[in-house]
Design an enzyme around this catalytic site. Structure first.
Site, PDB file in Angstrom:
ATOM      1  N   ASP A 108      -1.345  35.989  -3.868  1.00  0.00           N
ATOM      2  CA  ASP A 108      -1.054  35.364  -2.574  1.00  0.00           C
ATOM      3  C   ASP A 108      -0.048  34.222  -2.683  1.00  0.00           C
ATOM      4  O   ASP A 108       0.398  33.691  -1.659  1.00  0.00           O
ATOM      5  CB  ASP A 108      -2.351  34.823  -1.946  1.00  0.00           C
ATOM      6  N   ARG A 138      -4.750  40.735  -7.230  1.00  0.00           N
ATOM      7  CA  ARG A 138      -4.636  41.433  -5.954  1.00  0.00           C
ATOM      8  C   ARG A 138      -4.789  40.420  -4.830  1.00  0.00           C
ATOM      9  O   ARG A 138      -5.299  39.319  -5.029  1.00  0.00           O
ATOM     10  CB  ARG A 138      -5.713  42.516  -5.828  1.00  0.00           C
ATOM     11  N   HIS A 139      -4.373  40.804  -3.637  1.00  0.00           N
ATOM     12  CA  HIS A 139      -4.467  39.897  -2.501  1.00  0.00           C
ATOM     13  C   HIS A 139      -5.930  39.669  -2.125  1.00  0.00           C
ATOM     14  O   HIS A 139      -6.764  40.584  -2.194  1.00  0.00           O
ATOM     15  CB  HIS A 139      -3.700  40.449  -1.300  1.00  0.00           C
ATOM     16  N   GLU A 140      -6.213  38.430  -1.709  1.00  0.00           N
ATOM     17  CA  GLU A 140      -7.560  38.096  -1.252  1.00  0.00           C
ATOM     18  C   GLU A 140      -7.915  38.956  -0.039  1.00  0.00           C
ATOM     19  O   GLU A 140      -7.072  39.256   0.803  1.00  0.00           O
ATOM     20  CB  GLU A 140      -7.634  36.612  -0.884  1.00  0.00           C
TER      21      GLU A 140
END
Length: 624
Positions: A268, A257-259
């Site tokens: 990312d 998942r995105h930071e």
């Protein structure tokens, strides 16, 4: 269909079957070692913490994620004082297991903490935190005890890796065996057909025979300026396949998942790489069309029309209520992935049309300026990009934002000790809310996960589009290197590595080699300058590896990534539109299982790779 391609198609089908079959196995492994009762009340990435209080005062328990920079502690709950000697009071809490958390125990909300305990809990584990006086003194001791071992939630990833690695190994061994002269001779004698010999030789090559290549050869001919480089489509396919996988959920693992704010995860990496390789393709495409006699005005019209199409398609697929009737302007999201691609493509393609040369000769090494020919010939475009970057820096660090410090790059929310809760994204967020309105940007940014922000913020917003232009332009530079040094593999790869080293050094200076302490941290939500230089550094290095293995040595055909790379728009739009349909999604037995989510997401991604392969065999490509 040729023999190697039939072989690969069969392996892809086997991969899907094995992935489905392994889900129950990994699910069973993931629940072992923990009581059914505890497992039934916990979700993914959660554990039970029982706080046992032996003190005669009420305790206030607060927590903070280790990944949350300069954050306020969030109250977890209260633990009453002990009522009778030898009988500690206890309260159960559910805690997150994604990252290490820091527990703070206070006697009241305003006093200093009695103890601070950093600990990384395991998924579905059962833990006790004992709070007591040490040896009947006034010194408070806090210690964590594991009552029930956590599960290993990463076993499904290991199983999936072994399956796909095994399939790749089998495919490689099969190709090697089929390429042996002895095996080809046996096949020839069994078949007794000259057509079989021609097919085997054309697909796998034979050192002892000379045949005319066929048009559907799975390996490309030697690099030629008029031929499509297979490594570029492979690079694009790698980015796209990972993008589809993480968009589908990535097994619900946090690193897919995105930071939440500063830093990088696997999710990312892929979008900037896609932008980068788009820039590379722009350089090669425009040069090819200019050489073919197209005028710059006609190419400009095509660029504008394609950008408009990308933008419109992007608006449609990120506002899925179009299936239920006309789109409503009240909450229509305007920025998005394809919109960002459209904008970057428009600007970079226009810059290249401004400076591109129709006919390029191989580099003459005698001139003093020859080492910088791929830059010096296009200095007006470089000047424009540098001016855009100066605009980004001025707006980011000098634009006054009401209620926020000038140059603020933080997430707001509980970050920075909660002083700037409504300042998510600083100038970038302010510009989006001012230009587009709060209802027309992303409502649930990733900063909500750790920093508990409540302001809308769009990671594909207006200000970050400037740096996406820079990313595409660096990809354009890679294309210029390929054009000026065509067929000079060592020169191409050495310049790629030089660019990677230079951009990596710039990133090190901007970030001070830290996640949060640098001048400009690496941040995907902001598309910060250091984010672009870091990901461009990775892109140049990865492109070297793919170029060397696919186009130079031909050790790898690029499969299976090559096929979605050839049909990237169709795969991206398709995976967004059909996300909720079978076989890309189905009702799970246990929706709180990493194993089931990972299986579903891998099957869905593999389906799109297989679809891209079939379309490639049918020579169906969606071009806009």
């Amino acid at each position: 269909m040729t023999k190697p391609e039939k072989y690969m198609s069969s392996l892809a089908a086997i991969a899907l079957v094995v992935a489905v079959c392994v889900a129950p196995l990994t699910a069973e492994i993931s629940t072992s070692g923990f009581s059914r009762h505890k497992h039934s009340i916990l979700k993914m990435d959660e554990a039970v913490l029982t706080i046992k209080n032996e003190l005669d005062i009420e305790l206030v328990v607060s927590w903070m994620s280790e990944r949350c920079y300069q954050c306020l502690y969030q109250q977890l709950g209260l633990v009453p004082a002990v009522t009778s000697p030898g009988q500690p009071s206890s309260v159960d809490f559910v805690v997150s297991t994604q990252h290490e958390i820091i527990l703070q125990i206070n006697s009241t909300p305003v006093t200093l903490d009695l103890c601070t305990v950093p600990f990384h809990f395991g998924e579905h584990g059962n833990y006790s935190l004992w709070v007591k006086n040490l040896n009947d003194s006034s010194v408070v001791n806090c210690s964590v005890v594991t009552d029930a071992d956590p599960i290993n939630s990463y076993i499904p990833i290991l199983v999936a890796f072994l399956i796909f690695a095994g399939l790749a190994l089998v495919s490689t061994i099969g190709r090697t065996i089929l390429g042996l002269d002895v095996v080809k001779g046996v096949l020839f004698r069994i078949s007794g057909s000259m057509e079989t010999e021609r097919l085997i030789n054309s697909e796998l090559g034979s050192p002892g025979r000379t045949v005319t290549p066929v048009t559907d050869n799975i390996l490309p001919p030697p690099p030629n300026p008029s031929k499509r480089l297979r490594s570029l489509d492979t690079f694009r396919g790698i980015s796209l396949v990972i993008m589809v996988f993480v968009n589908y959920g990535g097994g619900r693992y946090w690193f897919f998942r995105h930071e939440s704010w500063n830093g990088l995860t696997v999710a990312d990496l892929v979008f900037p790489w896609f932008v980068f390789i788009m820039g590379t393709s722009i350089a090669l495409s425009i040069n090819s069309q200019l050489c073919a006699g197209s005028t710059r005005c006609s190419l400009l019209r095509k660029v504008v029309w394609r950008s408009l199409q990308l933008f419109i398609i992007g608006v449609l697929i990120i506002n899925p209520n179009y299936c239920q009737g006309p789109l409503s302007w009240d909450n229509l999201r305007i920025p998005g992935v394809l919109q960002r691609l459209a904008w970057s493509y428009l600007v970079v393609a226009c810059l290249d049309l401004l400076v591109a040369r129709g006919h390029l000769d191989i580099l003459t090494t005698g001139a003093w300026w020859s080492p910088g020919i791929d830059i010096l010939l296009y200095w007006p475009a470089w000047l424009c990009v540098l001016l855009l970057e100066i605009i980004w820096l001025c707006l980011t660090f000098q634009l006054p934002v009401p209620g926020c410090p000038t140059g603020y790059l933080g997430p707001g929310g509980i970050g920075d000790m909660g002083l700037y809760a409504n300042c998510t994204g600083g100038a970038a967020g302010f510009i989006d809310r001012w230009l587009l309105g709060e209802n027309h940007i992303y409502q649930t940014p990733s900063s909500r996960v750790i920093y508990a922000t409540h302001m809308p913020y769009d990671p594909e917003g207006v200000l970050g589009s400037i740096n996406s232009i820079l990313m595409a332009f660096l990809g354009l530079q890679a294309g210029k290197i390929i054009l000026h040094y065509r067929d000079l593999h060592t020169s191409i790869m050495s310049r790629f590595l030089i660019w990677g080293l230079l951009l990596g050094a710039i990133s090190a200076v901007l970030t001070k080699c830290s996640t949060d302490q640098g001048f400009i941290p690496v941040n995907k939500n902001l598309w910060s300058l250091s984010y672009v230089t870091t990901l461009a550094c990775f892109a140049f290095v990865l492109l070297v590896l793919v170029y060397y293995t696919v186009d130079v040595k031909k050790w790898w055909s690029g499969a299976p990534f090559y096929y979605p790379g050839m049909n990237s728009i169709l795969v991206y739009v398709g995976h967004e539109v059909f996300e909720e349909y079978f076989p890309f999604r189905w009702r799970m037995v246990n929706s709180q299982s990493h194993a089931e989510h990972l299986t579903q997401n891998l099957v869905a991604t593999s389906c799109w790779v297989f679809i891209a392969y079939v379309l490639y065999r049918k020579k169906i490509f969606w071009k806009i």
